[in-house]
Design an enzyme around this catalytic site. Structure first.
Site, PDB file in Angstrom:
ATOM      1  N   LYS A 117      13.763  -0.923  -0.929  1.00 26.99           N
ATOM      2  CA  LYS A 117      12.365  -1.401  -0.901  1.00 26.99           C
ATOM      3  C   LYS A 117      11.416  -0.285  -1.339  1.00 26.99           C
ATOM      4  CE  LYS A 117      10.043  -1.387   3.131  1.00 26.99           C
ATOM      5  NZ  LYS A 117       8.756  -0.672   3.149  1.00 26.99           N
ATOM      6  N   ASN A 118      11.613   0.914  -0.807  1.00 28.24           N
ATOM      7  CA  ASN A 118      10.634   1.972  -1.042  1.00 28.24           C
ATOM      8  C   ASN A 118      10.778   2.644  -2.411  1.00 28.24           C
ATOM      9  OD1 ASN A 118       9.622   1.298   1.392  1.00 28.24           O
ATOM     10  ND2 ASN A 118      10.420   3.061   2.489  1.00 28.24           N
TER      11      ASN A 118
ATOM     12  N   CYS B  31      -1.905   1.035  10.134  1.00 25.24           N
ATOM     13  CA  CYS B  31      -0.996   0.021  10.673  1.00 25.24           C
ATOM     14  C   CYS B  31      -0.547   0.517  12.044  1.00 25.24           C
ATOM     15  CB  CYS B  31       0.181  -0.186   9.724  1.00 25.24           C
ATOM     16  SG  CYS B  31       1.213   1.266   9.586  1.00 25.24           S
TER      17      CYS B  31
ATOM     18  N   ARG C  16      -2.504   6.152   8.444  1.00 24.60           N
ATOM     19  CA  ARG C  16      -2.072   6.010   7.045  1.00 24.60           C
ATOM     20  C   ARG C  16      -3.182   6.363   6.052  1.00 24.60           C
ATOM     21  NH1 ARG C  16       2.583   2.814   7.296  1.00 24.60           N
ATOM     22  NH2 ARG C  16       3.229   3.910   5.410  1.00 24.60           N
TER      23      ARG C  16
ATOM     24  N   ASP D  82      12.067   6.621   9.053  1.00 24.36           N
ATOM     25  CA  ASP D  82      12.361   5.180   8.965  1.00 24.36           C
ATOM     26  C   ASP D  82      13.662   4.800   9.662  1.00 24.36           C
ATOM     27  OD1 ASP D  82      10.977   4.723   5.617  1.00 24.36           O
ATOM     28  OD2 ASP D  82      10.064   4.978   7.587  1.00 24.36           O
TER      29      ASP D  82
ATOM     30  N   ARG E  28      10.135  -8.212   5.744  1.00 25.81           N
ATOM     31  CA  ARG E  28       9.437  -7.356   4.778  1.00 25.81           C
ATOM     32  C   ARG E  28      10.408  -6.359   4.161  1.00 25.81           C
ATOM     33  NH1 ARG E  28       5.640  -3.756   7.080  1.00 25.81           N
ATOM     34  NH2 ARG E  28       5.767  -3.013   4.965  1.00 25.81           N
TER      35      ARG E  28
HETATM   36  C1  EPZ Z   1       6.398   5.953   2.619  1.00 26.38           C
HETATM   37  O1  EPZ Z   1       5.111   5.687   3.159  1.00 26.38           O
HETATM   38  C2  EPZ Z   1       7.279   4.783   3.023  1.00 26.38           C
HETATM   39  N1  EPZ Z   1       6.736   3.534   2.488  1.00 26.38           N
HETATM   40  C3  EPZ Z   1       7.364   4.688   4.551  1.00 26.38           C
HETATM   41  O2  EPZ Z   1       8.297   3.658   4.850  1.00 26.38           O
HETATM   42  C4  EPZ Z   1       7.914   6.013   5.080  1.00 26.38           C
HETATM   43  O3  EPZ Z   1       7.940   5.963   6.493  1.00 26.38           O
HETATM   44  C5  EPZ Z   1       7.016   7.168   4.614  1.00 26.38           C
HETATM   45  O4  EPZ Z   1       6.939   7.156   3.174  1.00 26.38           O
HETATM   46  C6  EPZ Z   1       7.553   8.519   5.050  1.00 26.38           C
HETATM   47  O5  EPZ Z   1       8.848   8.695   4.571  1.00 26.38           O
HETATM   48  C7  EPZ Z   1       6.916   3.234   1.176  1.00 26.38           C
HETATM   49  O6  EPZ Z   1       7.490   4.005   0.426  1.00 26.38           O
HETATM   50  C8  EPZ Z   1       6.400   1.902   0.714  1.00 26.38           C
HETATM   51  P1  EPZ Z   1       3.597   9.316   3.491  1.00 26.38           P
HETATM   52  P2  EPZ Z   1       3.860   6.624   2.720  1.00 26.38           P
HETATM   53  O7  EPZ Z   1       2.425   9.347   2.590  1.00 26.38           O
HETATM   54  O8  EPZ Z   1       4.085   7.159   1.371  1.00 26.38           O
HETATM   55  C9  EPZ Z   1       0.304  11.504   6.043  1.00 26.38           C
HETATM   56  C10 EPZ Z   1       9.125   1.782   5.962  1.00 26.38           C
HETATM   57  O9  EPZ Z   1       9.392   1.561   7.156  1.00 26.38           O
HETATM   58  N2  EPZ Z   1      -0.556  11.334   4.855  1.00 26.38           N
HETATM   59  O10 EPZ Z   1       4.836  10.051   3.087  1.00 26.38           O
HETATM   60  O11 EPZ Z   1       2.633   5.864   3.009  1.00 26.38           O
HETATM   61  C11 EPZ Z   1       0.627  10.188   6.708  1.00 26.38           C
HETATM   62  O12 EPZ Z   1      -0.407   9.828   7.614  1.00 26.38           O
HETATM   63  C12 EPZ Z   1       7.842   2.510   5.606  1.00 26.38           C
HETATM   64  O13 EPZ Z   1       9.847   1.447   4.996  1.00 26.38           O
HETATM   65  C13 EPZ Z   1      -1.811  11.945   4.849  1.00 26.38           C
HETATM   66  O14 EPZ Z   1      -2.203  12.618   5.802  1.00 26.38           O
HETATM   67  O15 EPZ Z   1       3.994   7.814   3.786  1.00 26.38           O
HETATM   68  C14 EPZ Z   1       1.921  10.484   7.403  1.00 26.38           C
HETATM   69  O16 EPZ Z   1       1.633  11.141   8.618  1.00 26.38           O
HETATM   70  C15 EPZ Z   1       7.016   2.878   6.827  1.00 26.38           C
HETATM   71  N3  EPZ Z   1      -2.606  11.774   3.757  1.00 26.38           N
HETATM   72  C16 EPZ Z   1       2.615  11.476   6.470  1.00 26.38           C
HETATM   73  O17 EPZ Z   1       1.584  11.998   5.625  1.00 26.38           O
HETATM   74  C17 EPZ Z   1      -2.202  11.030   2.679  1.00 26.38           C
HETATM   75  O18 EPZ Z   1      -2.974  10.934   1.697  1.00 26.38           O
HETATM   76  C18 EPZ Z   1       3.685  10.880   5.581  1.00 26.38           C
HETATM   77  O19 EPZ Z   1       3.114   9.767   4.940  1.00 26.38           O
HETATM   78  C19 EPZ Z   1      -0.927  10.419   2.710  1.00 26.38           C
HETATM   79  C20 EPZ Z   1      -0.117  10.587   3.813  1.00 26.38           C
END
Ligand code: EPZ
Length: 420
Positions: free
Chosen positions: A22-23, A115, A120, A306, A398
């Site tokens: 998915k990701n 969420c 996020r 995850d 999802r």
């Molecule tokens: C991706 O989300 C995945 N989703 C998530 O999977 C996964 O948990 C996450 O990466 C971490 O591995 C998809 O790929 C669609 P991040 P993403 O930006 O990219 C902070 C699932 O269950 N952050 O790596 O949105 C954020 O708050 C889902 O399949 C900022 O501070 O996650 C978090 O604490 C859930 N500023 C950390 O970084 C930003 O601009 C990691 O988030 C972006 C993120």
């Protein structure tokens, strides 16, 4: 809304085929916006998030046809603005911003909400776009990035919890059509980012360093169409491996990439679970009495956030004290209260959950809250004595293709019932 009725206590036995990730597929579908030529994406999982992303592409003006696990996309002429509600409904769709900015020099999407697992934010995405020369404006719930010229630049994309997966994907997809060289420091190393980069390279992009914290992109004038097969879903594979251990069964996981799962397999083996590889297949079974372990979630190649909830379900069955520390998201313990409803003994101390495992679980009605928390409840229900009803399983649909069908094939007594 549908529920899963699970009669627990049956060891899972047999083979399960892992679907596409998915990701990986979500940003790869978004990347098809970068060219007017047709793209063909294979091994696309049949998930509500994927269908939703296809809806968004159509809304933007692309032709999208889904046939089995193959999607054909041609974005001949596209709009630079996505419908307010569409983006808000699935925060993963934020990854259309980078391609729209790269192709049109302008992108306008609704600010994705937070969420249940955290706020996020997208500050790092926007930092990257600004570094490429885009002007960012936020008004009436929309965020817009626009510029006359996108110029390559050096940037640091690390944030409060380390790298950002979709932030790296978004900036990379804008940088491939920028003028000059872009260096992304503290880039995400997840296999899904590597898979996206491989698709972009197949489209004619010039990218090196993917899979490392430093990605280098040399901008090109335009990209052409390409075909791509999506990598298998490492989190689905982890989920089934953990379910095999939790039910004291023996499951062959087919078509996964064990090299994407080192941290998960390491922790499973530390709990006493036996994992043997046969090519790309993994045979998972409990190797005797389970032992407690401590887990901290980290960016790749650390233990994936995850798979945290699913591992917690296993550790509630493991005699002794295990400590799980969540370092990526600020509130990813929604599954704890529901697991305690099944008899688990878990205390939350700040970013850690202290799991006092070993008491048998007993089935009860529980409610899914987010994708991976739902998977944890299913795993616990499969191991619990009696019947567990997991409601609101649209969360599961999802991110897991036909999870009840795959579980039944492994001997689980699982029925999907609709509550409507
Ligand atoms: C991706 O989300 C995945 N989703 C998530 O999977 C996964 O948990 C996450 O990466 C971490 O591995 C998809 O790929 C669609 P991040 P993403 O930006 O990219 C902070 C699932 O269950 N952050 O790596 O949105 C954020 O708050 C889902 O399949 C900022 O501070 O996650 C978090 O604490 C859930 N500023 C950390 O970084 C930003 O601009 C990691 O988030 C972006 C993120």
């Amino acid at each position: 809304m549908d529920s899963l009725m699970i009669k627990g206590g049956v060891p899972l036995e047999g083979e399960v085929e892992i679907s596409g990730a998915k990701n990986a597929v979500l940003p790869i579908l978004a990347a098809t916006l970068l060219t007017a030529e047709p793209c063909v994406i294979r091994r696309v999982p049949n998930l509500s998030d994927v269908k939703f992303m296809c809806e968004i592409l159509r809304w933007l003006g692309a032709e999208v046809t889904l046939k089995g696990d193959t999607v054909r996309v041609q974005a001949k002429k596209i709009k630079g603005m996505a419908d307010y509600d569409l983006v808000r409904k699935m925060r993963g769709s934020i990854c259309i911003m980078g391609p729209l900015l790269g192709r049109l020099r302008k992108a306008r999407v609704s600010l994705p909400g937070g969420c249940v697992i955290g706020a996020r934010p997208i500050n790092l995405h926007l930092k990257g776009f600004e570094s490429l020369g885009a002007k960012i404006t936020i008004e009436s719930g929309y965020v817009q990035a626009a510029t006359r010229r996108l110029r390559g630049s050096e940037m640091f994309l690390g944030g409060r919890a380390g790298s950002t997966v979709l932030g790296t994907a978004n900036v990379m997809m804008a940088a491939v059509l920028a003028e000059g060289v872009t260096v992304i420091e503290s880039a995400a190393c997840e296999p899904e980012v590597v898979d996206l980069a491989n698709f972009l390279i197949a489209m004619g992009a010039k990218i090196t360093g993917v899979g490392s914290p430093t990605i280098l992109v040399t901008g090109v004038k335009e990209l052409h169409g390409a075909e791509h097969e999506v990598i298998p879903d490492r989190i689905e594979a982890a989920t089934f491996a953990i379910a095999a251990a939790a039910t004291d069964g023996e499951v062959t996981i087919k078509g996964a990439r064990p090299d994407h799962l080192h941290a998960v397999l390491d922790k499973l083996r530390a709990t006493g679970v036996s994992v043997t590889r046969r090519g790309n297949d993994m045979i998972v079974k409990r190797g005797g009495r389970l032992k407690p372990v401590d887990i901290t979630t980290l960016p790749y190649s650390g233990f994936p956030t995850d798979a945290q909830a699913q591992m917690m379900a296993l550790l509630t069955l493991t005699p002794g004290i295990s400590i799980i520390t969540e370092r990526i998201f600020e509130s990813r313990f929604m599954h704890v209260s529901e697991l305690t409803r099944l008899g688990a003994d878990i205390e939350i101390e700040g970013p850690s959950a202290i799991v006092k495992g070993g008491r048998p679980l007993s089935g009860a009605p529980v409610m899914a809250s987010d994708l991976r928390a739902s998977a944890a409840l299913v795993i616990a229900g499969l191991a619990a004595r009696g019947t567990t009803a997991v409601s609101r399983i649209y969360h599961l649909d999802r991110g897991y293709e036909n999870i009840d069908g795959k579980l039944r094939k492994l001997g689980a007594r699982v029925e999907r019932v609709s509550e409507s």
